[in-house]
Design a protein around this motif. Structure first.
Motif, PDB file in Angstrom:
ATOM      1  N   LEU A   1      25.505  16.916 -10.568  1.00 19.97           N
ATOM      2  CA  LEU A   1      25.435  17.733  -9.360  1.00 19.97           C
ATOM      3  C   LEU A   1      25.822  16.922  -8.128  1.00 19.97           C
ATOM      4  CD1 LEU A   1      24.698  20.399  -7.978  1.00 19.97           C
ATOM      5  CD2 LEU A   1      22.359  19.539  -7.813  1.00 19.97           C
ATOM      6  N   LEU A   2      25.328  15.700  -8.035  1.00 25.60           N
ATOM      7  CA  LEU A   2      25.676  14.854  -6.893  1.00 25.60           C
ATOM      8  C   LEU A   2      27.169  14.565  -6.843  1.00 25.60           C
ATOM      9  CD1 LEU A   2      22.741  12.272  -6.819  1.00 25.60           C
ATOM     10  CD2 LEU A   2      23.381  13.852  -4.996  1.00 25.60           C
ATOM     11  N   LEU A   3      27.733  14.156  -7.963  1.00 23.81           N
ATOM     12  CA  LEU A   3      29.144  13.773  -7.977  1.00 23.81           C
ATOM     13  C   LEU A   3      30.057  14.969  -7.693  1.00 23.81           C
ATOM     14  CD1 LEU A   3      29.159  11.306 -11.020  1.00 23.81           C
ATOM     15  CD2 LEU A   3      29.175  10.738  -8.581  1.00 23.81           C
ATOM     16  N   THR A   4      29.797  16.083  -8.334  1.00 26.74           N
ATOM     17  CA  THR A   4      30.658  17.251  -8.127  1.00 26.74           C
ATOM     18  C   THR A   4      30.332  17.967  -6.818  1.00 26.74           C
ATOM     19  OG1 THR A   4      29.211  18.691  -9.435  1.00 26.74           O
ATOM     20  CG2 THR A   4      31.021  17.587 -10.594  1.00 26.74           C
ATOM     21  N   GLY A   5      29.066  18.029  -6.478  1.00 22.45           N
ATOM     22  CA  GLY A   5      28.664  18.719  -5.253  1.00 22.45           C
ATOM     23  C   GLY A   5      29.219  18.065  -4.006  1.00 22.45           C
ATOM     24  N   MET A   6      29.318  16.756  -4.010  1.00 22.65           N
ATOM     25  CA  MET A   6      29.881  16.069  -2.847  1.00 22.65           C
ATOM     26  C   MET A   6      31.357  16.428  -2.677  1.00 22.65           C
ATOM     27  SD  MET A   6      27.239  14.681  -1.681  1.00 22.65           S
ATOM     28  CE  MET A   6      27.927  13.774  -0.333  1.00 22.65           C
ATOM     29  N   ILE A   7      32.080  16.566  -3.776  1.00 15.86           N
ATOM     30  CA  ILE A   7      33.492  16.931  -3.705  1.00 15.86           C
ATOM     31  C   ILE A   7      33.639  18.353  -3.163  1.00 15.86           C
ATOM     32  CG2 ILE A   7      35.613  17.266  -5.049  1.00 15.86           C
ATOM     33  CD1 ILE A   7      34.661  14.302  -4.765  1.00 15.86           C
TER      34      ILE A   7
ATOM     35  N   GLY B   1      33.505  13.691 -12.452  1.00 23.54           N
ATOM     36  CA  GLY B   1      32.092  13.679 -12.085  1.00 23.54           C
ATOM     37  C   GLY B   1      31.217  14.293 -13.162  1.00 23.54           C
ATOM     38  N   LEU B   2      31.704  15.356 -13.791  1.00 25.66           N
ATOM     39  CA  LEU B   2      30.944  15.980 -14.879  1.00 25.66           C
ATOM     40  C   LEU B   2      30.879  15.056 -16.097  1.00 25.66           C
ATOM     41  CD1 LEU B   2      32.301  19.633 -14.589  1.00 25.66           C
ATOM     42  CD2 LEU B   2      30.016  18.811 -13.965  1.00 25.66           C
ATOM     43  N   TRP B   3      31.956  14.296 -16.319  1.00 30.55           N
ATOM     44  CA  TRP B   3      31.999  13.395 -17.464  1.00 30.55           C
ATOM     45  C   TRP B   3      31.194  12.122 -17.205  1.00 30.55           C
ATOM     46  CZ3 TRP B   3      36.413   9.610 -18.650  1.00 30.55           C
ATOM     47  CH2 TRP B   3      36.260   9.063 -19.936  1.00 30.55           C
ATOM     48  N   TRP B   4      31.347  11.536 -16.007  1.00 26.26           N
ATOM     49  CA  TRP B   4      30.675  10.276 -15.700  1.00 26.26           C
ATOM     50  C   TRP B   4      29.201  10.442 -15.368  1.00 26.26           C
ATOM     51  CZ3 TRP B   4      35.163   8.257 -12.180  1.00 26.26           C
ATOM     52  CH2 TRP B   4      36.150   7.682 -12.989  1.00 26.26           C
ATOM     53  N   GLY B   5      28.791  11.597 -14.918  1.00 24.35           N
ATOM     54  CA  GLY B   5      27.377  11.801 -14.628  1.00 24.35           C
ATOM     55  C   GLY B   5      26.572  11.831 -15.917  1.00 24.35           C
ATOM     56  N   HIS B   6      25.520  11.051 -15.964  1.00 24.43           N
ATOM     57  CA  HIS B   6      24.706  10.983 -17.188  1.00 24.43           C
ATOM     58  C   HIS B   6      23.624  12.051 -17.217  1.00 24.43           C
ATOM     59  CE1 HIS B   6      25.758   6.488 -18.099  1.00 24.43           C
ATOM     60  NE2 HIS B   6      26.759   7.302 -18.309  1.00 24.43           N
ATOM     61  N   THR B   7      23.155  12.451 -16.066  1.00 22.01           N
ATOM     62  CA  THR B   7      22.071  13.428 -15.990  1.00 22.01           C
ATOM     63  C   THR B   7      22.576  14.647 -15.208  1.00 22.01           C
ATOM     64  OG1 THR B   7      21.190  12.615 -13.891  1.00 22.01           O
ATOM     65  CG2 THR B   7      20.365  11.547 -15.912  1.00 22.01           C
ATOM     66  N   PRO B   8      21.886  15.770 -15.333  1.00 22.17           N
ATOM     67  CA  PRO B   8      22.296  16.929 -14.524  1.00 22.17           C
ATOM     68  C   PRO B   8      22.300  16.621 -13.027  1.00 22.17           C
ATOM     69  CG  PRO B   8      20.799  17.640 -16.260  1.00 22.17           C
ATOM     70  CD  PRO B   8      20.835  16.130 -16.298  1.00 22.17           C
ATOM     71  N   LEU B   9      21.360  15.830 -12.562  1.00 25.46           N
ATOM     72  CA  LEU B   9      21.321  15.491 -11.139  1.00 25.46           C
ATOM     73  C   LEU B   9      22.538  14.661 -10.737  1.00 25.46           C
ATOM     74  CD1 LEU B   9      19.936  15.604  -8.413  1.00 25.46           C
ATOM     75  CD2 LEU B   9      18.561  13.625  -9.106  1.00 25.46           C
TER      76      LEU B   9
ATOM     77  N   CYS C   1      27.017   4.775  -5.239  1.00 24.49           N
ATOM     78  CA  CYS C   1      25.611   4.589  -5.626  1.00 24.49           C
ATOM     79  C   CYS C   1      25.356   5.031  -7.060  1.00 24.49           C
ATOM     80  CB  CYS C   1      24.685   5.354  -4.679  1.00 24.49           C
ATOM     81  SG  CYS C   1      24.521   4.576  -3.076  1.00 24.49           S
ATOM     82  N   VAL C   2      26.044   6.071  -7.501  1.00 22.73           N
ATOM     83  CA  VAL C   2      25.839   6.567  -8.868  1.00 22.73           C
ATOM     84  C   VAL C   2      26.592   5.703  -9.874  1.00 22.73           C
ATOM     85  CG1 VAL C   2      26.285   8.499 -10.442  1.00 22.73           C
ATOM     86  CG2 VAL C   2      25.344   8.944  -8.157  1.00 22.73           C
ATOM     87  N   LEU C   3      27.819   5.313  -9.560  1.00 24.28           N
ATOM     88  CA  LEU C   3      28.679   4.701 -10.574  1.00 24.28           C
ATOM     89  C   LEU C   3      28.683   3.181 -10.593  1.00 24.28           C
ATOM     90  CD1 LEU C   3      31.705   7.139 -10.314  1.00 24.28           C
ATOM     91  CD2 LEU C   3      29.828   7.167 -11.976  1.00 24.28           C
ATOM     92  N   ILE C   4      28.589   2.524  -9.460  1.00 20.76           N
ATOM     93  CA  ILE C   4      28.703   1.058  -9.428  1.00 20.76           C
ATOM     94  C   ILE C   4      27.623   0.370 -10.273  1.00 20.76           C
ATOM     95  CG2 ILE C   4      28.448  -0.973  -7.925  1.00 20.76           C
ATOM     96  CD1 ILE C   4      30.241   0.461  -5.914  1.00 20.76           C
ATOM     97  N   PRO C   5      26.366   0.807 -10.228  1.00 19.06           N
ATOM     98  CA  PRO C   5      25.377   0.118 -11.077  1.00 19.06           C
ATOM     99  C   PRO C   5      25.725   0.116 -12.564  1.00 19.06           C
ATOM    100  CG  PRO C   5      24.268   1.508  -9.455  1.00 19.06           C
ATOM    101  CD  PRO C   5      25.741   1.816  -9.372  1.00 19.06           C
TER     102      PRO C   5
END
Length: 129
Positions: free
Chosen positions: A62-68, A51-59, A120-124
């Motif tokens: 946060l979404l990817l790691t925070g959900m876990i 999640g930290l690697w695939w997330g492009h922005t701080p938000l 929602c974050v990764l599929i697009p």
């Protein structure tokens, strides 16, 4: 008038140290006694770095790691409910069963929300338009 509970701490740095120790004991107990928590913790060890690697922005990070982390939190609460219910009685009781089922439902909903958020974050990014 009732007197304050002798089990309630009064505050200060010592309270913070004790609270941290109790929290670590709780995590250790969850790891030792709860297979679901161990499975989710192993997945978290894989998915949080992703999640930290695939997330492009701080938000996004946060979404990817925070959900876990949210899944782990809900699993801890569910495990606490189950342990308390089992401490009360291991015999079948409809209210204890309901409490356990509701805790399990909370974990399921969190898992579904986590999957939806990751999608929602990764599929697009992976689906060309």
């Amino acid at each position: 008038m009732t007197s304050p509970s002798p089990y309630k701490s009064t505050g200060g740095l010592q309270r913070i140290v004790r609270a941290f120790r109790y929290s670590m004991q709780g995590l250790g107990a969850a790891w030792r006694h709860e297979a679901a928590f161990r499975q989710e913790a192993v997945l978290a060890a894989i998915l949080i770095p992703l999640g930290l690697w695939w997330g492009h922005t701080p938000l996004e990070r946060l979404l990817l790691t925070g959900m876990i982390v949210g899944v782990l939190i809900i699993e801890l609460l569910n495990s606490a409910i189950e342990a308390l219910a089992d401490a009360i009685s291991t015999d079948h009781h409809p209210l204890l069963g309901r409490a356990k089922d509701i805790g399990s439902a909370a974990v399921l909903l969190m898992l579904l929300l986590t999957a939806a958020t990751w999608a929602c974050v990764l599929i697009p990014r992976w689906v060309s338009t």
